[in-house]
Design an enzyme around this catalytic site. Structure first.
Site, short mmCIF file in Angstrom:
data_model
loop_
_atom_site.label_atom_id
_atom_site.label_comp_id
_atom_site.label_asym_id
_atom_site.label_seq_id
_atom_site.Cartn_x
_atom_site.Cartn_y
_atom_site.Cartn_z
N PHE A 10 -63.67 -9.95 15.55
CA PHE A 10 -62.49 -9.09 15.50
C PHE A 10 -62.66 -8.17 14.40
O PHE A 10 -62.15 -8.26 13.23
CB PHE A 10 -61.57 -10.06 15.05
CG PHE A 10 -59.94 -9.74 15.14
CD1 PHE A 10 -59.43 -9.63 16.74
CD2 PHE A 10 -59.29 -9.52 14.15
CE1 PHE A 10 -58.20 -8.93 16.72
CE2 PHE A 10 -57.71 -9.20 14.25
CZ PHE A 10 -57.29 -9.01 15.56
N GLU A 130 -67.70 0.43 29.33
CA GLU A 130 -67.37 2.11 29.35
C GLU A 130 -67.50 2.60 28.06
O GLU A 130 -68.06 3.75 27.61
CB GLU A 130 -65.95 2.18 29.91
CG GLU A 130 -65.58 3.78 29.95
CD GLU A 130 -66.23 4.93 30.41
OE1 GLU A 130 -66.22 4.71 31.86
OE2 GLU A 130 -67.01 5.52 29.97
N GLY A 135 -68.14 6.28 22.83
CA GLY A 135 -66.83 5.60 22.68
C GLY A 135 -65.71 5.99 23.60
O GLY A 135 -65.35 5.26 24.35
N ILE A 137 -64.75 8.68 25.07
CA ILE A 137 -64.87 9.69 26.41
C ILE A 137 -65.15 8.73 27.70
O ILE A 137 -66.34 8.03 27.64
CB ILE A 137 -66.22 10.83 26.28
CG1 ILE A 137 -66.03 11.35 24.85
CG2 ILE A 137 -66.15 11.49 27.27
CD1 ILE A 137 -67.24 12.29 24.63
N GLY A 188 -68.33 6.57 5.44
CA GLY A 188 -68.18 5.53 6.38
C GLY A 188 -68.82 5.57 7.74
O GLY A 188 -68.73 4.71 8.57
N GLU A 191 -74.05 3.90 8.12
CA GLU A 191 -74.38 2.50 7.57
C GLU A 191 -75.43 2.64 6.44
O GLU A 191 -76.09 3.93 6.25
CB GLU A 191 -75.05 1.57 8.56
CG GLU A 191 -73.97 1.44 9.73
CD GLU A 191 -74.42 0.41 10.64
OE1 GLU A 191 -75.21 -0.42 10.42
OE2 GLU A 191 -73.89 0.59 11.93
N LYS A 206 -77.93 5.21 24.51
CA LYS A 206 -76.76 5.73 25.49
C LYS A 206 -77.47 6.63 26.48
O LYS A 206 -77.12 6.39 27.70
CB LYS A 206 -76.09 6.73 24.58
CG LYS A 206 -75.11 6.10 23.76
CD LYS A 206 -74.58 6.72 22.73
CE LYS A 206 -73.80 5.93 21.46
NZ LYS A 206 -73.36 6.71 20.54
N GLY A 303 -64.70 5.26 16.41
CA GLY A 303 -63.48 5.21 16.03
C GLY A 303 -62.67 4.12 16.53
O GLY A 303 -62.90 3.73 17.93
N1 LIG Z 1 -66.97 1.33 15.79
C1 LIG Z 1 -67.12 2.20 16.82
O1 LIG Z 1 -66.48 3.25 16.79
C2 LIG Z 1 -67.90 2.01 17.98
C3 LIG Z 1 -67.77 2.83 19.20
C4 LIG Z 1 -68.53 2.72 20.16
C5 LIG Z 1 -69.05 1.24 20.44
N2 LIG Z 1 -68.90 0.43 19.49
C6 LIG Z 1 -69.56 -1.05 19.68
O2 LIG Z 1 -68.56 -1.88 19.73
C7 LIG Z 1 -68.94 -3.05 19.12
C8 LIG Z 1 -68.14 -3.58 17.88
O3 LIG Z 1 -68.19 -2.40 16.93
P1 LIG Z 1 -67.60 -2.67 15.45
O4 LIG Z 1 -67.45 -1.22 15.13
O5 LIG Z 1 -66.07 -3.23 15.92
O6 LIG Z 1 -68.12 -3.76 14.74
P2 LIG Z 1 -67.65 -4.26 13.41
O7 LIG Z 1 -66.59 -3.73 12.94
O8 LIG Z 1 -68.86 -4.82 12.64
O9 LIG Z 1 -67.14 -5.68 14.01
C9 LIG Z 1 -67.89 -6.68 14.66
C10 LIG Z 1 -67.15 -7.97 14.02
O10 LIG Z 1 -67.69 -9.28 14.66
C11 LIG Z 1 -67.97 -10.06 13.92
N3 LIG Z 1 -69.26 -10.89 14.19
C12 LIG Z 1 -70.54 -10.64 14.34
N4 LIG Z 1 -71.20 -11.76 14.70
C13 LIG Z 1 -70.02 -12.65 14.87
C14 LIG Z 1 -70.35 -14.05 15.61
N5 LIG Z 1 -71.55 -14.63 15.89
N6 LIG Z 1 -69.15 -14.60 15.73
C15 LIG Z 1 -68.07 -14.12 15.41
N7 LIG Z 1 -67.92 -12.87 14.82
C16 LIG Z 1 -69.13 -12.13 14.86
C17 LIG Z 1 -68.42 -9.39 12.62
O11 LIG Z 1 -68.36 -10.25 11.47
P3 LIG Z 1 -69.07 -9.74 10.03
O12 LIG Z 1 -68.44 -8.39 9.55
O13 LIG Z 1 -68.64 -10.79 9.15
O14 LIG Z 1 -70.64 -9.60 10.47
C18 LIG Z 1 -67.39 -8.42 12.79
O15 LIG Z 1 -66.11 -8.83 12.14
C19 LIG Z 1 -70.60 -2.76 18.76
O16 LIG Z 1 -71.42 -3.11 19.61
C20 LIG Z 1 -70.45 -1.23 18.77
O17 LIG Z 1 -71.96 -0.67 19.09
C21 LIG Z 1 -68.31 0.58 18.28
#
Ligand SMILES: NC(=O)c1ccc[n+]([C@@H]2O[C@H](COP(=O)([O-])OP(=O)(O)OC[C@H]3O[C@@H](n4cnc5c(N)ncnc54)[C@H](OP(=O)(O)O)[C@@H]3O)[C@@H](O)[C@H]2O)c1
Length: 428
Positions: A10, A130, A135, A137, A188, A191, A206, A303
């Site tokens: 989440f 998708e 992201g 697109i 931000g 990383e 990708k 985003g």
């Molecule tokens: N953010 C973007 O814009 C974006 C764009 C395209 C694709 N994505 C993809 O979408 C996915 C999620 O990205 P996000 O940006 O939402 O990441 P995020 O903000 O780091 O969210 C991931 C969440 O999952 C939790 N988590 C990790 N391991 C877990 C486990 N074993 N059990 C329960 N919860 C767990 C994390 O907790 P902790 O923080 O405590 O580790 C964190 O709250 C990734 O695969 C990313 O590559 C993201």
């Protein structure tokens, strides 16, 4: 009745889904032909659960994934935790438990997608992702559906928002790589360990996925050559501008007579190329195909809302297929034998920046060296680098990757010259 969803994680993306389900509830329900309900949400521990409840999130938070996997009412599992493990194990278990899966996890799909896709197929389940490429697109479904009657010959993409933000600062404002990285981290976008973004690894993930949708070929991540932006200097940026180019990190997948090649590298783009104006954190995918010709898909590559929109569209698609009883078709049905291009067939123009002694006859030496490899010059620029050193910049005519390897080896072996940088140049 409603279709019940289990969310794994989440964080940024996952917490954007409830907003969409509420904001666009009626439209989503009509498209899905059913109500969508987030039944359970997996979080890491009780402290996280308490924090989220205190923040006003009224979900059934669980800390054991089995609470979702063994819940027969949950039909769709949405993995938004990121990283390879435990995501891979959880998705595998979800598929084995007969649940449809949505993910945005490009790292996982690029490296282990083959086995997960095969498992989903074997079980007659949907596995959609998708949001894993660019992201917000909707490029994967566009390639799978709208371009199904077309033959794609090349896909070029600005696929990583962080490195594109940095390149924009370096090109438009003359920032150094280090200053651009520090700003990306402050905002931000990058990383604390920016390796995947700046070294082209994220874009290469990708490229693996795009090669499946655009060309029907499954290449391994290791087969995508990737070079990042960390070696680009202000001198390279300035010369590019002087010669009418913009440098960007570009993913390039194309089909040659012998097979496909996929690579990610800093690329000199002519200023009038549509990708040259894709700035800041934006992404774009430029498709060359026989039927449509050239088309470009532009938008936010990351985003919360853009990514959650793509994820939710996958959920809606599964829900709709469940209502229509058509669930289980692969996300991408285009598949053919994978053939990798011979290096001698992968041709581009190249930029070389070389320091030589500042003496007469050096250009002639270089011309003879390149000529021996059958490489000709398109543009040459010579500048004074220091008291006794000159900086020679060469843009070549089209040459192959085999020729590139040979000339690079030869230049590296010359003791009084230094090959500073070599980048691909997009040309005719
Ligand atoms: N953010 C973007 O814009 C974006 C764009 C395209 C694709 N994505 C993809 O979408 C996915 C999620 O990205 P996000 O940006 O939402 O990441 P995020 O903000 O780091 O969210 C991931 C969440 O999952 C939790 N988590 C990790 N391991 C877990 C486990 N074993 N059990 C329960 N919860 C767990 C994390 O907790 P902790 O923080 O405590 O580790 C964190 O709250 C990734 O695969 C990313 O590559 C993201």
């Amino acid at each position: 009745m409603s279709i019940k969803i289990g969310l794994l994680g989440f964080g940024t993306v996952a917490s954007g889904i409830p907003f969409l389900l509420q904001e666009n509830g009626q439209k989503i329900e009509e498209a899905a032909k059913d109500k969508l309900e987030i039944a359970k949400v997996l979080v890491k521990d009780d402290a996280e659960k308490e924090r989220l409840v205190a923040a006003g999130h009224a979900y059934n938070f669980v800390t054991d994934v089995d609470a979702i996997l063994s819940d027969d009412d949950i039909q769709i599992v949405v993995e938004l935790m990121g990283r390879i493990e435990p995501a891979k194990t959880f998705i595998t278990k979800a598929l084995e438990a007969g649940k449809h899966v949505v993910s945005a996890n490009k790292d996982l799909i690029a490296t282990h997608g083959k086995e997960l896709i095969a498992l989903a197929q074997e079980k007659g389940l949907a596995f959609y992702y998708e949001a894993a490429v660019a992201g917000g697109i909707p490029i994967l479904r566009t390639l799978a559906n709208s371009l199904t009657s077309d033959k794609v010959t090349r896909i070029l993409g600005v696929l990583n928002g962080t490195s594109n933000f940095m390149m924009t600062k370096m090109v438009d404002e003359g920032w150094t790589y280090d200053a651009a990285l520090a700003e990306a981290q402050r905002l931000g976008y990058a990383e604390s360990d920016p390796t995947n973004d700046v070294e082209g690894i994220d874009a290469a993930y990708k490229a693996v996925i795009l090669s499946q949708f655009g060309f029907g070929m499954t290449i391994d991540f290791e087969q995508v050559d990737h070079q990042g932006i960390s070696t680009i200097t202000p001198d390279d940026v300035a010369v590019a501008q002087e010669l009418g180019y913009v440098i960007k990190l570009v993913g390039d997948i194309r089909e040659t007579a012998t097979g496909i090649s996929a690579e990610v590298s800093p690329t000199f783009l002519p200023k009038d190329h549509p990708l040259a104006s894709v700035n800041d954190v934006m992404n774009a995918v430029f498709v060359e195909s026989i039927g449509i010709g050239e088309s470009m898909y532009y938008g936010p590559g990351a985003g919360q809302k853009p990514t959650a929109t793509s994820v939710t569209a996958d959920i809606v698609r599964i829900a709709r297929r469940l209502s229509d009883n058509t669930v289980g078709k692969p996300f991408n049905e285009f598949s053919r034998e994978t053939r990798l291009a011979d290096a001698s067939d992968v041709k581009s123009h190249y930029y070389f920046a070389i320091t030589t002694p500042d003496e007469k006859g050096q250009l002639l030496r270089l011309a003879e060296l390149f000529n021996a490899e059958d490489i000709s010059f398109e543009q040459v620029l010579q500048q004074k680098a220091s008291d006794n050193q000159a900086r020679v910049v060469i843009i070549t005519h089209s040459m192959s990757k085999t020729q590139l390897a040979h000339i690079t080896d030869k230049l590296s072996a010359i003791s009084d010259m230094t090959l500073l940088n070599t980048f691909k140049v997009l040309g005719e």
